[in-house]
Scaffold this motif. Structure first.
Motif, mmCIF file in Angstrom:
data_model
loop_
_atom_site.group_PDB
_atom_site.id
_atom_site.type_symbol
_atom_site.label_atom_id
_atom_site.label_comp_id
_atom_site.label_asym_id
_atom_site.label_seq_id
_atom_site.Cartn_x
_atom_site.Cartn_y
_atom_site.Cartn_z
ATOM 1 N N THR A 164 5.691 0.001 11.369
ATOM 2 C CA THR A 164 6.987 0.572 11.020
ATOM 3 C C THR A 164 7.048 0.281 9.519
ATOM 4 O O THR A 164 7.741 0.044 8.824
ATOM 5 C CB THR A 164 8.552 0.335 10.655
ATOM 6 O OG1 THR A 164 9.020 -1.461 11.287
ATOM 7 C CG2 THR A 164 8.680 1.029 12.426
ATOM 8 N N GLY A 165 5.849 -0.998 9.198
ATOM 9 C CA GLY A 165 5.582 -1.399 7.776
ATOM 10 C C GLY A 165 6.215 -2.730 7.654
ATOM 11 O O GLY A 165 5.744 -2.991 6.362
ATOM 12 N N THR A 212 -2.931 -1.596 3.043
ATOM 13 C CA THR A 212 -2.998 -0.651 3.977
ATOM 14 C C THR A 212 -2.490 -0.640 5.111
ATOM 15 O O THR A 212 -2.868 -1.534 6.069
ATOM 16 C CB THR A 212 -4.752 -0.492 4.296
ATOM 17 O OG1 THR A 212 -5.307 0.163 3.009
ATOM 18 C CG2 THR A 212 -5.243 1.094 5.302
ATOM 19 N N LEU A 224 3.472 4.964 12.907
ATOM 20 C CA LEU A 224 3.336 5.185 11.397
ATOM 21 C C LEU A 224 4.461 6.065 10.808
ATOM 22 O O LEU A 224 5.064 5.935 9.945
ATOM 23 C CB LEU A 224 1.726 5.869 10.782
ATOM 24 C CG LEU A 224 0.745 4.887 11.224
ATOM 25 C CD1 LEU A 224 -0.428 5.188 11.386
ATOM 26 C CD2 LEU A 224 0.709 3.605 10.413
ATOM 27 N N GLU A 225 5.011 7.359 11.087
ATOM 28 C CA GLU A 225 5.732 8.085 10.859
ATOM 29 C C GLU A 225 7.150 7.122 10.668
ATOM 30 O O GLU A 225 7.582 7.455 9.425
ATOM 31 C CB GLU A 225 6.027 9.303 11.997
ATOM 32 C CG GLU A 225 4.616 10.232 11.946
ATOM 33 C CD GLU A 225 4.465 10.827 10.080
ATOM 34 O OE1 GLU A 225 5.269 10.876 9.798
ATOM 35 O OE2 GLU A 225 3.687 10.621 9.972
ATOM 36 N N LYS A 234 6.917 5.450 7.514
ATOM 37 C CA LYS A 234 6.796 6.406 6.384
ATOM 38 C C LYS A 234 8.029 6.952 6.144
ATOM 39 O O LYS A 234 8.718 6.827 4.588
ATOM 40 C CB LYS A 234 6.226 7.622 6.544
ATOM 41 C CG LYS A 234 4.313 7.458 6.895
ATOM 42 C CD LYS A 234 3.884 8.247 6.981
ATOM 43 C CE LYS A 234 1.835 8.561 7.540
ATOM 44 N NZ LYS A 234 0.951 9.460 7.983
ATOM 45 N N HIS A 235 8.997 6.611 6.933
ATOM 46 C CA HIS A 235 10.340 7.801 6.805
ATOM 47 C C HIS A 235 10.707 5.984 6.255
ATOM 48 O O HIS A 235 11.842 6.155 5.092
ATOM 49 C CB HIS A 235 10.905 7.720 8.262
ATOM 50 C CG HIS A 235 10.774 9.279 8.196
ATOM 51 N ND1 HIS A 235 10.210 10.645 8.022
ATOM 52 C CD2 HIS A 235 9.894 9.613 10.104
ATOM 53 C CE1 HIS A 235 10.158 11.263 8.899
ATOM 54 N NE2 HIS A 235 10.101 10.652 9.433
ATOM 55 N N ALA A 277 9.881 3.558 4.314
ATOM 56 C CA ALA A 277 9.111 3.683 2.373
ATOM 57 C C ALA A 277 9.599 4.676 2.084
ATOM 58 O O ALA A 277 10.267 4.476 0.863
ATOM 59 C CB ALA A 277 7.490 3.407 3.010
ATOM 60 N N LEU A 278 10.228 5.982 2.263
ATOM 61 C CA LEU A 278 10.922 7.241 1.599
ATOM 62 C C LEU A 278 12.319 6.581 1.234
ATOM 63 O O LEU A 278 12.220 6.537 0.431
ATOM 64 C CB LEU A 278 10.033 8.177 2.474
ATOM 65 C CG LEU A 278 11.215 9.758 1.256
ATOM 66 C CD1 LEU A 278 9.952 9.510 0.298
ATOM 67 C CD2 LEU A 278 10.886 10.871 2.561
ATOM 68 N N LEU A 320 6.695 4.709 -2.850
ATOM 69 C CA LEU A 320 5.557 5.108 -2.803
ATOM 70 C C LEU A 320 4.541 4.934 -3.538
ATOM 71 O O LEU A 320 3.762 5.466 -3.426
ATOM 72 C CB LEU A 320 6.093 6.334 -3.614
ATOM 73 C CG LEU A 320 7.278 6.154 -3.317
ATOM 74 C CD1 LEU A 320 7.964 8.162 -3.840
ATOM 75 C CD2 LEU A 320 7.866 7.148 -1.307
ATOM 76 N N TRP A 380 -1.652 4.859 4.450
ATOM 77 C CA TRP A 380 -1.339 4.919 5.818
ATOM 78 C C TRP A 380 -2.340 5.533 6.599
ATOM 79 O O TRP A 380 -3.527 6.725 6.451
ATOM 80 C CB TRP A 380 -0.375 5.872 5.969
ATOM 81 C CG TRP A 380 1.324 5.660 5.508
ATOM 82 C CD1 TRP A 380 2.079 5.572 4.137
ATOM 83 C CD2 TRP A 380 1.973 4.331 6.070
ATOM 84 N NE1 TRP A 380 2.499 5.148 3.701
ATOM 85 C CE2 TRP A 380 2.774 3.894 4.300
ATOM 86 C CE3 TRP A 380 2.445 3.963 6.765
ATOM 87 C CZ2 TRP A 380 4.141 3.835 4.678
ATOM 88 C CZ3 TRP A 380 4.035 3.199 7.389
ATOM 89 C CH2 TRP A 380 4.598 3.339 6.293
#
Length: 258
Positions: A78-79, A99, A108-109, A112-113, A115-116, A121, A126
């Motif tokens: 989740t980053g 990366t 990863l999804e 990305k959520h 991050a958004l 951005l 990813w």
């Protein structure tokens, strides 16, 4: 009567306390994290009482961003690590790139959520990546990070060699993983909490008790700190060291490519 075929020990891998054919472990781990991806961050807070945030902050302190530096975050999920690394770079007024990779697309999804939602951005890529077969050229990254992921890898030695390959000379590997509590009394308390409480929390929050039973078992199967440090050295790293957190329950291992 035919004899039952027995898989040779060298063809087996640990999956928690089970031994499974090496070729099956990655799929089983994938299933675990696909099941809990949407609740992964919530569970981390519940299981650690929020302490995982402090551990990750300490891990990122092992990486010093500089202009143009590149981070490869393996099992990045989740980053969390990459976001902290980029925040540190921004505070220092330098542009860095991260990366974020994971073997599990569902994880990863979720990243990305996040991050958004946070308007992150820029400076992030990813990719679905297996740490045993990193699809990048040699000498590409200044840092490679991996938080709570190496124990889920089937062939850890191969993954460590791959990490060494993609690091630039002078690059640093930073790996945080659950470890073994040193104090016997605290160790018994930790075991009781791990085996009695964590799977129950997992069942209530994610409806998947088995995933968190695997989690606590996989921690006990992971090599002790000196043994894992030797594995890092054998992969070609120099100046290998580790520090412990939470009475030994967590360790941060580092090594340099020279």
């Amino acid at each position: 009567m035919e004899k039952e075929q027995v898989t040779p020990k060298e063809d087996l891998a640990d999956f928690g306390f089970q031994s499974v054919p090496r070729g099956e472990k990655a799929a089983r781990v994938h299933g675990v994290f696909a099941s809990v991806a949407s609740k992964y961050d919530v569970m981390n807070d519940l299981m650690s009482g929020g302490m995982h945030r402090l551990w990750k902050r300490r891990m990122v302190q092992e990486m010093r961003p500089f202009p143009g530096c590149a981070l490869l975050d393996l099992a990045g999920g989740t980053g969390d690590i990459a976001f902290r690394f980029l925040d540190r770079a921004k505070k220092q007024g330098v542009a860095a790139h991260a990366t974020i990779t994971d073997i599990n697309a569902a994880m990863l999804e979720e990243g990305k959520h996040r991050a958004l939602d946070a308007n992150r951005l820029e400076h992030i890529a990813w990719a679905v990546v297996n740490a045993e077969e990193i699809p990048y050229e040699a000498n590409r990254f200044d840092y490679v990070s991996m938080a709570f992921g190496i124990r889920n890898v089937t062939d850890r030695e191969k993954a460590l060699r791959e990490i060494h390959r993609v690091l630039k000379p002078g690059g640093k590997f930073v790996c945080m993983e659950f470890s073994h509590v040193d104090n016997p009394v605290l160790g018994k308390m930790y075991d009781a909490y791990s085996f009695s409480v964590i799977p129950k929390i997992g069942e209530m929050v994610t409806h998947d008790r088995a995933a968190y039973q695997y989690l606590v078992e996989s921690i006990r199967q992971f090599p002790k700190r000196p043994q894992f440090a030797r594995m890092i050295e054998q992969a070609g790293f120099a100046r290998v060291k580790y520090i412990t957190l939470a009475q030994g329950a967590v360790a941060i291992h580092t090594g340099w490519k020279v």
